[in-house]
Scaffold this motif. Structure first.
Motif, short mmCIF file in Angstrom:
data_model
loop_
_atom_site.label_atom_id
_atom_site.label_comp_id
_atom_site.label_asym_id
_atom_site.label_seq_id
_atom_site.Cartn_x
_atom_site.Cartn_y
_atom_site.Cartn_z
N ALA A 262 0.83 -1.20 0.00
CA ALA A 262 0.00 0.00 0.00
C ALA A 262 0.87 1.25 0.00
O ALA A 262 1.83 1.36 0.74
CB ALA A 262 -0.91 0.00 1.23
N ILE A 263 0.54 2.21 -0.86
CA ILE A 263 1.24 3.47 -0.93
C ILE A 263 0.23 4.58 -0.68
O ILE A 263 -0.74 4.72 -1.41
CB ILE A 263 1.92 3.68 -2.29
N GLY A 264 0.42 5.33 0.40
CA GLY A 264 -0.55 6.36 0.76
C GLY A 264 -0.56 7.51 -0.22
O GLY A 264 0.47 8.11 -0.51
N TRP A 265 -1.74 7.84 -0.75
CA TRP A 265 -1.89 8.95 -1.67
C TRP A 265 -1.66 10.27 -0.96
O TRP A 265 -1.30 11.28 -1.57
CB TRP A 265 -3.30 8.90 -2.24
N ALA A 266 -1.83 10.28 0.37
CA ALA A 266 -1.73 11.53 1.10
C ALA A 266 -0.36 12.16 0.99
O ALA A 266 -0.22 13.38 1.10
CB ALA A 266 -2.06 11.30 2.57
N VAL A 267 0.68 11.37 0.78
CA VAL A 267 2.03 11.93 0.70
C VAL A 267 2.18 12.85 -0.49
O VAL A 267 3.11 13.65 -0.53
CB VAL A 267 3.09 10.81 0.63
N LEU A 268 1.29 12.76 -1.45
CA LEU A 268 1.39 13.60 -2.64
C LEU A 268 0.64 14.91 -2.50
O LEU A 268 0.73 15.78 -3.35
CB LEU A 268 0.85 12.85 -3.87
N SER A 269 -0.11 15.05 -1.42
CA SER A 269 -1.03 16.18 -1.33
C SER A 269 -0.31 17.52 -1.30
O SER A 269 -0.86 18.53 -1.72
CB SER A 269 -1.91 16.04 -0.09
N GLY A 270 0.93 17.54 -0.78
CA GLY A 270 1.65 18.80 -0.71
C GLY A 270 2.70 18.98 -1.77
O GLY A 270 3.47 19.94 -1.73
N CYS A 271 2.78 18.07 -2.75
CA CYS A 271 3.83 18.14 -3.77
C CYS A 271 3.44 19.06 -4.90
O CYS A 271 2.26 19.20 -5.24
CB CYS A 271 4.11 16.75 -4.34
N MET A 272 4.44 19.68 -5.50
CA MET A 272 4.21 20.49 -6.69
C MET A 272 4.10 19.57 -7.90
O MET A 272 5.04 18.86 -8.22
CB MET A 272 5.34 21.50 -6.88
N LEU A 273 2.97 19.57 -8.55
CA LEU A 273 2.76 18.68 -9.68
C LEU A 273 3.17 19.34 -10.98
O LEU A 273 2.98 20.54 -11.18
CB LEU A 273 1.28 18.26 -9.75
N VAL A 274 3.73 18.54 -11.87
CA VAL A 274 4.00 19.00 -13.22
C VAL A 274 2.66 19.26 -13.90
O VAL A 274 1.71 18.48 -13.74
CB VAL A 274 4.79 17.94 -14.01
N ASP A 275 2.54 20.36 -14.62
CA ASP A 275 1.29 20.67 -15.31
C ASP A 275 0.97 19.59 -16.32
O ASP A 275 1.69 19.40 -17.29
CB ASP A 275 1.42 22.03 -16.01
N ALA A 276 -0.11 18.85 -16.07
CA ALA A 276 -0.49 17.76 -16.96
C ALA A 276 -1.73 18.09 -17.76
O ALA A 276 -2.45 17.22 -18.20
CB ALA A 276 -0.72 16.49 -16.14
N ALA A 277 -2.02 19.40 -17.93
CA ALA A 277 -3.21 19.79 -18.66
C ALA A 277 -3.11 19.41 -20.13
O ALA A 277 -4.11 19.17 -20.78
CB ALA A 277 -3.43 21.30 -18.54
N SER A 278 -1.89 19.34 -20.63
CA SER A 278 -1.68 18.99 -22.03
C SER A 278 -1.07 17.60 -22.13
O SER A 278 -0.18 17.24 -21.37
CB SER A 278 -0.75 20.00 -22.70
N ALA A 279 -1.56 16.82 -23.08
CA ALA A 279 -1.01 15.47 -23.29
C ALA A 279 0.44 15.52 -23.75
O ALA A 279 1.12 14.51 -23.74
CB ALA A 279 -1.86 14.72 -24.32
N ALA A 280 0.92 16.72 -24.13
CA ALA A 280 2.31 16.85 -24.56
C ALA A 280 3.27 16.82 -23.37
O ALA A 280 4.47 16.67 -23.53
CB ALA A 280 2.51 18.14 -25.33
N ASP A 281 2.74 16.94 -22.14
CA ASP A 281 3.58 16.99 -20.94
C ASP A 281 3.76 15.62 -20.32
O ASP A 281 4.84 15.05 -20.34
CB ASP A 281 2.98 17.97 -19.92
N VAL A 282 2.72 15.10 -19.74
CA VAL A 282 2.73 13.79 -19.11
C VAL A 282 1.50 13.04 -19.64
O VAL A 282 0.38 13.40 -19.33
CB VAL A 282 2.65 13.88 -17.58
N SER A 283 1.73 12.04 -20.47
CA SER A 283 0.62 11.38 -21.14
C SER A 283 0.49 9.92 -20.70
O SER A 283 1.42 9.33 -20.16
CB SER A 283 0.81 11.45 -22.66
N VAL A 284 -0.69 9.36 -20.95
CA VAL A 284 -0.98 7.97 -20.62
C VAL A 284 -1.07 7.16 -21.90
O VAL A 284 -1.75 7.56 -22.85
CB VAL A 284 -2.29 7.84 -19.83
N ILE A 285 -0.38 6.02 -21.90
CA ILE A 285 -0.49 5.06 -23.01
C ILE A 285 -1.28 3.87 -22.49
O ILE A 285 -0.80 3.13 -21.63
CB ILE A 285 0.90 4.61 -23.49
#
Length: 239
Positions: free
Chosen positions: A8-31
Motif C-alpha cells: 500500500a502506498i498512501g496517496w496523502a504523501v502527494l497532497s503537498g507536492c508540486m505537480l507538473v502541469d499535466a493539462a496537455s497530453a504533450a507533458d505527461v501522457s498515458v499510453i
C-alpha cells in the motif's frame, strides 16, 4: 527477494507536492494497456505514463475514472479515495506508477487493481485516465540493469535474474528492477517489481552492485504474454 507490487502506498504523501502541469497530453501522457473489468472479481487496468517534459519527473501517478456502459460514474471505495476524502479533496481513485524517477522520454508502468466488491453503482464498462507527476528534489540517482535473464519452465512460469548497478554519483535507496509484461502488440499486461531484501531501505553506493532474482512468476491469464521490458529504479531520497 521480495516482490512488493501490492504494498500500500498512501496517496496523502502527494497532497503537498508540486505537480507538473499535466493539462496537455504533450507533458505527461498515458499510453493505455490492457483493461479487464472482471478478472476473477477484480477490475484490472494497465498502462504507461510517458514523460514528455524534457526533464526527469518523480512519482508519476494516474487518476482512474470508472464508468458504466452509459457513461455514469462508478463509485470506488479504496485507501486512495478514503484518504483524499479525509483531506477534503475530491475523492477520485488512482494509482502511483511503479517508477519513482522517470527520465525525459521514458515511461513508467502501472497496474490499477480494485476488488469489484468495493465498487458502487452499475458494473464498470469503460474508463478514463489522467496522469500527473511532481518535480524532483535533490540530485538524481541512476541505476542500470545488467545481465537480465528470463527462463521459462515447462509449466510456463518465469524465473528472472540479473544485476542492479549504481551508475550514478549518489547513493540509491532501496534499488529495484521494474518489470513490464507486454503482449505481442506492445500493450502492457502487468507491472511489477523486484526489490533485493538486503537493500530494502538501505543505500547502494555509486559503483556498487546487487543481484536480483525472482522465480515462479506466472504469465498473466488476462492476455497472452510476449516479452518483458525493464528499468532500474530507486526509492525517494528519504523513507
Amino acid at each position: 527477494m521480495v516482490n512488493r507490487n501490492y504494498r500500500a502506498i498512501g496517496w496523502a504523501v502527494l497532497s503537498g507536492c508540486m505537480l507538473v502541469d499535466a493539462a496537455s497530453a504533450a507533458d505527461v501522457s498515458v499510453i493505455p494497456g490492457i483493461a479487464v473489468y472482471n478478472s476473477d472479481g477484480f477490475v484490472r487496468i494497465a498502462g504507461e505514463v510517458r514523460n514528455n517534459t524534457g526533464q526527469t519527473i518523480c512519482t508519476p501517478q494516474v487518476e482512474v475514472f470508472l464508468m458504466d456502459a452509459g457513461g455514469k460514474p462508478v463509485g470506488v471505495k479504496s485507501i486512495v479515495t478514503e484518504t483524499k476524502a479525509g483531506l477534503g479533496q475530491q475523492p477520485t481513485d488512482g494509482v502511483i506508477a511503479t517508477r519513482q524517477w522517470l527520465p525525459a522520454g521514458e515511461v513508467a508502468v502501472f497496474t490499477y487493481l480494485r476488488d469489484r466488491k468495493s465498487l458502487s453503482g452499475a458494473a464498470p464498462a469503460k474508463h478514463e485516465l489522467s496522469a500527473s507527476a511532481r518535480q524532483c528534489d535533490g540530485a538524481l540517482p541512476k541505476i542500470s540493469v545488467e545481465g537480465f535473464t528470463d527462463k521459462v519452465d515447462a509449466t510456463g512460469y518465469h524465473a528472472v535474474a540479473g544485476v542492479l548497478r549504481n551508475t550514478g554519483n549518489i547513493a540509491c535507496r532501496s534499488p529495484k528492477i521494474v518489470l513490464g509484461m507486454y503482449d505481442a502488440s506492445g500493450k502492457l499486461l502487468e507491472a511489477t517489481y523486484i526489490e533485493p531484501d538486503e537493500y530494502f531501505q538501505k543505500k547502494l553506493e555509486p559503483g556498487k552492485t546487487v543481484r536480483f532474482s525472482q522465480a515462479s512468476m506466472a504469465s498473466p491469464d488476462w492476455g497472452k504474454f510476449a516479452s518483458f521490458k525493464y528499468w532500474g529504479d530507486c526509492a525517494s531520497h528519504e523513507p
